[in-house]
Scaffold this motif. Structure first.
Motif, PDB file in Angstrom:
ATOM      1  N   ALA A  58      -0.130   7.313  -2.755  1.00  0.00           N
ATOM      2  CA  ALA A  58      -0.652   6.295  -1.837  1.00  0.00           C
ATOM      3  C   ALA A  58      -1.964   6.747  -1.234  1.00  0.00           C
ATOM      4  O   ALA A  58      -2.171   7.926  -0.948  1.00  0.00           O
ATOM      5  CB  ALA A  58       0.366   6.016  -0.737  1.00  0.00           C
ATOM      6  N   SER A  95      -3.162   3.685   8.328  1.00  0.00           N
ATOM      7  CA  SER A  95      -1.983   4.330   7.763  1.00  0.00           C
ATOM      8  C   SER A  95      -1.599   5.559   8.583  1.00  0.00           C
ATOM      9  O   SER A  95      -2.445   6.355   8.992  1.00  0.00           O
ATOM     10  CB  SER A  95      -2.241   4.722   6.308  1.00  0.00           C
ATOM     11  N   TYR A 139       3.362   7.784   4.520  1.00  0.00           N
ATOM     12  CA  TYR A 139       3.344   7.264   3.154  1.00  0.00           C
ATOM     13  C   TYR A 139       4.727   7.389   2.511  1.00  0.00           C
ATOM     14  O   TYR A 139       5.502   8.292   2.842  1.00  0.00           O
ATOM     15  CB  TYR A 139       2.313   8.024   2.304  1.00  0.00           C
ATOM     16  N   SER A 192       0.810  -1.224   0.000  1.00  0.00           N
ATOM     17  CA  SER A 192       0.000   0.000   0.000  1.00  0.00           C
ATOM     18  C   SER A 192       0.839   1.269   0.000  1.00  0.00           C
ATOM     19  O   SER A 192       0.287   2.366   0.033  1.00  0.00           O
ATOM     20  CB  SER A 192      -0.909   0.005   1.235  1.00  0.00           C
ATOM     21  N   HIS A 193       2.176   1.149  -0.017  1.00  0.00           N
ATOM     22  CA  HIS A 193       3.074   2.314   0.057  1.00  0.00           C
ATOM     23  C   HIS A 193       2.781   3.161   1.287  1.00  0.00           C
ATOM     24  O   HIS A 193       2.871   4.390   1.243  1.00  0.00           O
ATOM     25  CB  HIS A 193       2.966   3.173  -1.213  1.00  0.00           C
ATOM     26  N   ALA A 194       2.426   2.509   2.394  1.00  0.00           N
ATOM     27  CA  ALA A 194       2.057   3.239   3.604  1.00  0.00           C
ATOM     28  C   ALA A 194       2.619   2.537   4.837  1.00  0.00           C
ATOM     29  O   ALA A 194       2.650   1.306   4.907  1.00  0.00           O
ATOM     30  CB  ALA A 194       0.540   3.354   3.724  1.00  0.00           C
TER      31      ALA A 194
END
Length: 288
Positions: A194, A186, A189, A156-158
């Protein structure tokens, strides 16, 4: 025979062998105390058990929703118990999960192979009420996701964090029940594109020992709910068998599980059927 039928046939065959063994092993064990293999078979399925483990998993998915690709995933999951300190009366269970997966990318059979986001659960296990007297154990703590996935299909790029809780109950002979709950939110990021994350994972667990280290279980499927508007929901179910083997200085737990996604909503490419092959090394005398 097509490739995907082979592991399914192996699962059915092994399940039949286990069922045929049940009548003999239960009669044998009823005359004596619980064997060490059965004790470990119970503990390995209890998410609150203070038991050091090193688990290797191969998840083969012969069929996915919205893709004709067959996929595979390798997982490494150590479970490290840490004993209570004099100033901190709780035992800890630290459980990182590393994933290396072949991922479907489209409706065709095209795939990519990537490392996925790493997950880490840190449970603080309570001694109240006494698990040895009540058969009930529970723990709470934080859970984390580290953005090690390089592409959108792999993560999730988080940076994510949230609460986790586990419950295990062994008060009924041969039966173990419990669950593992996690909720990721989250908090940072690694990519400007994201999207915010808020996801619940719920893993119901139930297993039944058959004697001589054999057991059947439904404990590998994880229900996932994304709380964001329009988020996805998946509810799979699983059924599997396993056996604990004890050798001189070595305890092994091989198992195989079949999994089927019974409900999904707002999902993209999602496993339809999965066969899970696992091998767990058990270290009952190891505690940091």
């Amino acid at each position: 025979m097509t490739t995907w039928k082979i592991p399914l046939c192996a699962l059915i065959f092994a399940f039949g062998i286990t069922c045929s063994l049940r009548g003999r092993t239960i009669r044998c064990n009823s005359a004596g105390a619980e064997s060490e293999e059965d004790h470990l078979a119970i503990e390995v399925e209890d998410p609150t058990a203070i038991l050091a483990q090193l688990q290797f998993l191969d998840l083969y998915t012969p069929r996915n929703f919205q893709s004709s690709a067959q996929t595979n995933s390798l997982q490494l999951r150590p479970i490290v118990p840490i004993r209570p300190f004099s100033w901190f009366p709780f035992a800890q269970l630290i459980r990182p999960t590393f994933k290396f997966s072949q991922l479907a990318t489209s409706a065709s059979s095209s795939t990519i192979t990537e490392f996925r986001d790493m997950e880490l659960v840190d449970l603080f296990v309570s001694k109240w009420p006494n698990p040895k007297e009540t058969g009930f154990g529970w723990g709470v703590g934080p859970t984390f996701v580290f953005p090690t996935g390089r592409v959108a299909e792999a993560g999730s790029h988080a940076w994510e964090a949230g609460p986790a809780a586990a419950v295990g109950y062994r008060g009924i002979p041969h039966l173990t029940m419990g669950f593992l709950f996690q909720n990721f939110i989250s908090i940072g990021y690694t990519n400007s594109s994201a999207k915010p994350q808020s996801q619940m994972q719920f893993q119901p667990r139930i297993s039944y020992t058959l004697g001589r280290g054999w057991y059947v279980k439904s404990s590998d499927a994880t229900w996932t709910v994304n709380w964001r508007h329009g988020g996805s929901t998946t509810i799979p179910v699983s059924l599997g068998i396993g056996k604990v083997w004890r050798f001189e200085g070595l305890q092994l737990n091989p198992f195989v599980t079949g999994e089927w996604t019974t409900y999904r909503q707002n999902t993209k490419i999602t496993p339809m059927y999965t066969v899970r092959f696992g091998l767990t090394l058990l270290f009952p005398n190891l505690e940091l």
